[in-house]
Design an enzyme around this catalytic site. Structure first.
Site, PDB file in Angstrom:
ATOM      1  N   GLU A   1      55.380  42.063  44.124  1.00  0.00           N
ATOM      2  CA  GLU A   1      56.001  41.087  43.228  1.00  0.00           C
ATOM      3  C   GLU A   1      57.464  40.870  43.607  1.00  0.00           C
ATOM      4  O   GLU A   1      57.989  39.761  43.484  1.00  0.00           O
ATOM      5  CB  GLU A   1      55.869  41.562  41.775  1.00  0.00           C
ATOM      6  CG  GLU A   1      56.183  40.513  40.736  1.00  0.00           C
ATOM      7  CD  GLU A   1      55.200  39.339  40.704  1.00  0.00           C
ATOM      8  OE1 GLU A   1      54.121  39.421  41.338  1.00  0.00           O
ATOM      9  OE2 GLU A   1      55.533  38.323  40.061  1.00  0.00           O
TER      10      GLU A   1
ATOM     11  N   HIS B   1      57.141  31.007  45.422  1.00  0.00           N
ATOM     12  CA  HIS B   1      56.740  32.326  44.922  1.00  0.00           C
ATOM     13  C   HIS B   1      55.590  32.899  45.759  1.00  0.00           C
ATOM     14  O   HIS B   1      55.682  34.022  46.276  1.00  0.00           O
ATOM     15  CB  HIS B   1      56.312  32.171  43.450  1.00  0.00           C
ATOM     16  CG  HIS B   1      55.872  33.440  42.784  1.00  0.00           C
ATOM     17  ND1 HIS B   1      56.708  34.195  41.994  1.00  0.00           N
ATOM     18  CD2 HIS B   1      54.684  34.080  42.787  1.00  0.00           C
ATOM     19  CE1 HIS B   1      56.058  35.256  41.540  1.00  0.00           C
ATOM     20  NE2 HIS B   1      54.814  35.205  42.006  1.00  0.00           N
ATOM     21  N   GLU B   2      54.524  32.117  45.908  1.00  0.00           N
ATOM     22  CA  GLU B   2      53.355  32.623  46.642  1.00  0.00           C
ATOM     23  C   GLU B   2      53.682  32.821  48.123  1.00  0.00           C
ATOM     24  O   GLU B   2      53.125  33.710  48.771  1.00  0.00           O
ATOM     25  CB  GLU B   2      52.167  31.682  46.481  1.00  0.00           C
ATOM     26  CG  GLU B   2      51.696  31.461  45.029  1.00  0.00           C
ATOM     27  CD  GLU B   2      51.314  32.747  44.297  1.00  0.00           C
ATOM     28  OE1 GLU B   2      51.017  33.758  44.965  1.00  0.00           O
ATOM     29  OE2 GLU B   2      51.353  32.746  43.043  1.00  0.00           O
TER      30      GLU B   2
ATOM     31  N   HIS C   1      54.899  36.281  48.579  1.00  0.00           N
ATOM     32  CA  HIS C   1      53.772  37.216  48.731  1.00  0.00           C
ATOM     33  C   HIS C   1      53.180  37.112  50.138  1.00  0.00           C
ATOM     34  O   HIS C   1      52.863  38.110  50.786  1.00  0.00           O
ATOM     35  CB  HIS C   1      52.667  36.869  47.723  1.00  0.00           C
ATOM     36  CG  HIS C   1      52.940  37.320  46.311  1.00  0.00           C
ATOM     37  ND1 HIS C   1      53.210  38.630  45.985  1.00  0.00           N
ATOM     38  CD2 HIS C   1      52.939  36.642  45.133  1.00  0.00           C
ATOM     39  CE1 HIS C   1      53.377  38.739  44.663  1.00  0.00           C
ATOM     40  NE2 HIS C   1      53.228  37.538  44.122  1.00  0.00           N
TER      41      HIS C   1
END
EC number: 3.4.17.19
Lengths: 496, 496
Positions: free
Chosen positions: B293, B263-264, B267
């Site tokens: 997001e 997930h990160e 980003h």
């Protein structure tokens, strides 16, 4: 009080930017990814310019004049105001375009120096070093004019407020007369003793780190307001209430990292012990580089290499690494950590020859700034000075005048603080042990608390209340700096 | 061009301060000693104020007006100028004393919230939350007046420029009608399948980290311009060319840290892929929180939880941890990572129920800002909404309206970006796989390069060239955001 309070708000802001720069600087040297270099340079340049703009705001000059007529200030506030004035004069004395020209010349020269040193090629360094020196002299003249000081004194004053060549000449001359003979006598004595044996590794990094942390705790380092990390070049940095020291571990030699940790912890204790009520103010800062160096050396050299402490340390270190044999005996470690030799490289020098390296640089840099020594003549002058002071001549410039980054980095005026620090450490330690007879016996139990308590009171907690290192030393020891205690210390430790 | 160039220099300076704040923020959450909190707060407050002063300098208004009449600017420069204007209006719309009052109210309320949540005591939170909401509404009205927007739209616009309640109402209504039925159908389907088995640990931190790093490398994370570290709350932060993500390892469950890293990394890829020529300029920034997001969710949800990728991952993860048995079969992992339940806590929610949690918050916060929902009535409205949307009622406020820090932190207007991001991710992924048929097959070989190449081109590298997330999405997928692809994605994955 309004003008004074306004100044306090401004200096607190500048201090907070300085703290941010301290954390960024730590990050750059420890964990920053290599590809972030340019972006980081942009960040630090921006913050530096902002701090400089705040420091040189013309309104500050008006506020200072107003506050200096304020009769309601107490002694600490007056000392704070004195330091504000000092900072303002230093910040405004050099025109912005000269600051920028110097900074650019330094960037170029430091880069050239790296390859010139690697290639043993002083001629390659000469043009850019000439440019840096010219800019530094220009700046020194401007500061000298503003401070009513000679150019070299103005440079000294940047690093060590109140330091003057006239005083340094006297104490360094005393030492320069003493050292060559002492070095000879120490080497003679060493020749008649069994050669010390190095404990054999490997010494795992984790065990080294654990021992370092344990020593830091014993010295009173506050880990809730600081850290120990790893970097290529060890340093003490960070920010207010966040003092970060670094070391570098070698698996075949635990002593370098350990002594380095003890040294940087000395710096860190000074930073952690600054007066809490004044942390963000000029009067709450450390009192110059010589006193700062004295705090690292009082821990590393005066306390930790004392016979008392090494007697305690020997079995502790042996256990920490699971070592055995005669190399771990206290007497051997004492001989090992007081080994003297006529070396070529300052950063590797022992306690006895180190001052000779520094006095050489002091003489040379003073002459360069005065225009009495042409840079082209530096290598020859360096080698002559090494022969006289250390008793050995470098075979090449790489191990001679190219070894240090200070001059390529524009740092004329910094070298003396190393040896002023060593002498200051000796004089402070001598006063401390007389004031509290428990200090030395405590070291033989591995306890630093009595020594640190005395330093908290007489050094750390005084910030910049005293106007100079010499004033601090006079308050703490009864007299300004002289070489006598340091000389006696060297004789006792190395000939006793 | 002079006015425009002057503005560029100013915004570069603000960006450099923002970068410094990014590194300080990372440091605070990862390695700062706990006793440094006050000093760090002082540093960040000082830098924030300096950045705000630069951003609101009245001279900027003049320069903007001048540059907006400059016909020589190219398309990127015009987009940059548009963003500069936007930032200036946002920065100047709210008076400084209201900014300060809001910040103080938030500080108090966040502290109260921590104990109110622990004690399940909404009444204790009510006074300070009322104060925060009052200040936020005041600020929203001021911004709304300056931007010609409703107060709630002005709040949305802070986080996600161009986002408007009118549009969100439509897509969320579509979803709100669809979700409760879907959740029921998915639970029915799950009930008829074998329950998934969790692989048994322990999973050593070092092995988890090595696997995470390997996935980051496969996704194209550039470790020469970024880091992976540990923090209590995972985040993606740092600075330009120094993107730092964090995770938290649990020894009995490797999936949380791994999915968090994926997930990160999504980003981080966005940050590392911003247009290099514009890095320090407003047009070089990411296009709002919903698109941001979407980049984490396209990696975590669309790509990494796909059947194709999990089929590749299952044996790789099994080997990384030396696991064995049926728990490591791809089919089991697929069922495990697509498990749906009617939970109470948003941050633990699965892909299907998460949007229901967000829609509830969106409805409530819009009503609070409009004055249509009194704070005293929040717990009841929350529980009614949970019953309707998720199909479960919290037994207490701790697991209900006290669970999130957003409102105590003054963050009205932020919640929608989570689900707008999820829908955007689905729509982007669908367009990407159609544009490059290699993208999905590559995932079954653990290869992200084709997907990332498409994102670099259509999202990361466009910075803020497009005026809003919807414009970016239109350029990338042919139409603005709607819920259809996301709904289809959920049906395919959870009922297919």
């Amino acid at each position: 009080m309004t003008a004074y309070r306004d100044l306090e708000r401004r200096t607190a802001r500048i201090a907070a930017i300085g703290d941010a720069l301290g954390i960024l600087g730590w990050d750059t040297q420890t964990i920053m990814p290599e590809g972030s270099n340019d972006a980081r340079a942009e960040q630090t340049a921006t913050l530096s310019v902002l701090a400089h703009e705040l420091a040189t705001d013309p309104r500050v000059g008006d506020l200072l004049a107003e506050a200096e007529n304020d009769a309601s200030l107490d002694a600490w506030q007056r000392a704070n105001l004195r330091e504000m004035r000092r900072d303002y004069v230093h910040a405004t004395a050099v025109p912005a375009d000269l600051v920028e020209a110097t900074s650019k010349a330094v960037s170029v020269c430091e880069m050239v120096w790296r390859s010139a040193r690697a290639n043993n090629d002083f001629a390659a360094l000469l043009p850019s070093l000439t440019e840096v020196l010219a800019r530094v002299r220009e700046g020194a003249e401007a500061k000298g004019a503003a401070l009513d000081l000679s150019p070299y004194d103005a440079l000294l004053d940047e690093h060590d407020p109140g330091a003057r060549a006239e005083r340094i000449d006297v104490v360094f001359a005393d030492l320069a007369e003493f050292l060559p003979g002492l070095i000879g006598r120490v080497l003679d004595k060493q020749a008649g003793e069994p050669a010390p044996v190095r404990p054999q590794g490997p010494f795992p990094v984790e065990a080294q780190k654990a021992l370092g942390v344990r020593m830091m705790e014993r010295m009173g380092f506050d880990f809730s307001r600081g850290r120990l990390d790893v970097s290529l070049h060890p340093f003490c940095g960070g920010a207010t209430d966040d003092v970060r020291i670094t070391t570098r571990y070698e698996e075949d030699n635990f002593a370098n990292a350990l002594m380095g940790v003890l040294h940087e912890t000395g710096h860190a204790l000074y930073e952690q012990g600054r007066p809490r009520a004044w942390l963000g103010q000029p009067v709450g800062q450390a009192r110059g580089m010589a006193v700062h160096e004295s705090q690292s050396l009082i821990m590393e050299m005066q306390a930790s290499r004392s016979a008392e402490f090494l007697t305690w340390l020997a079995p502790v270190a042996r256990e920490a690494f699971g070592g055995e044999g005669p190399a771990w005996e206290a007497a051997n470690l004492r001989r090992l950590y007081s080994r003297v030799e006529r070396g070529l490289i300052r950063v590797n020098a022992d306690e006895v020859t180190y001052p000779a390296h520094v006095i050489l640089r002091y003489r040379l840099e003073k002459a360069m700034v005065a225009g009495d020594l042409a840079l082209a003549d530096l290598p020859g002058a360096w080698n002559d000075g090494m022969a006289e002071l250390v008793g050995v001549v470098p075979p090449d410039d790489r191990q001679g005048c190219l070894q240090d980054i200070h001059w390529p980095g524009g740092g004329w005026g910094y070298f003396p603080s190393y040896t002023l620090g060593a002498m200051t450490a000796a004089q402070l330690f001598d006063a401390a042990r007389k004031a509290d007879p428990e200090i030395v016996p405590a070291l033989s139990r591995g306890a630093f608390a009595p020594l640190v308590a005395w330093l908290r009171q007489n050094v750390h907690g005084t910030g910049c209340f005293h106007a100079s290192g010499d004033e601090l030393l006079t308050a703490a020891t009864g007299r300004p700096l002289d070489a006598s205690v340091f000389k006696r210390h060297l004789e006792t430790r190395y000939l006793g």
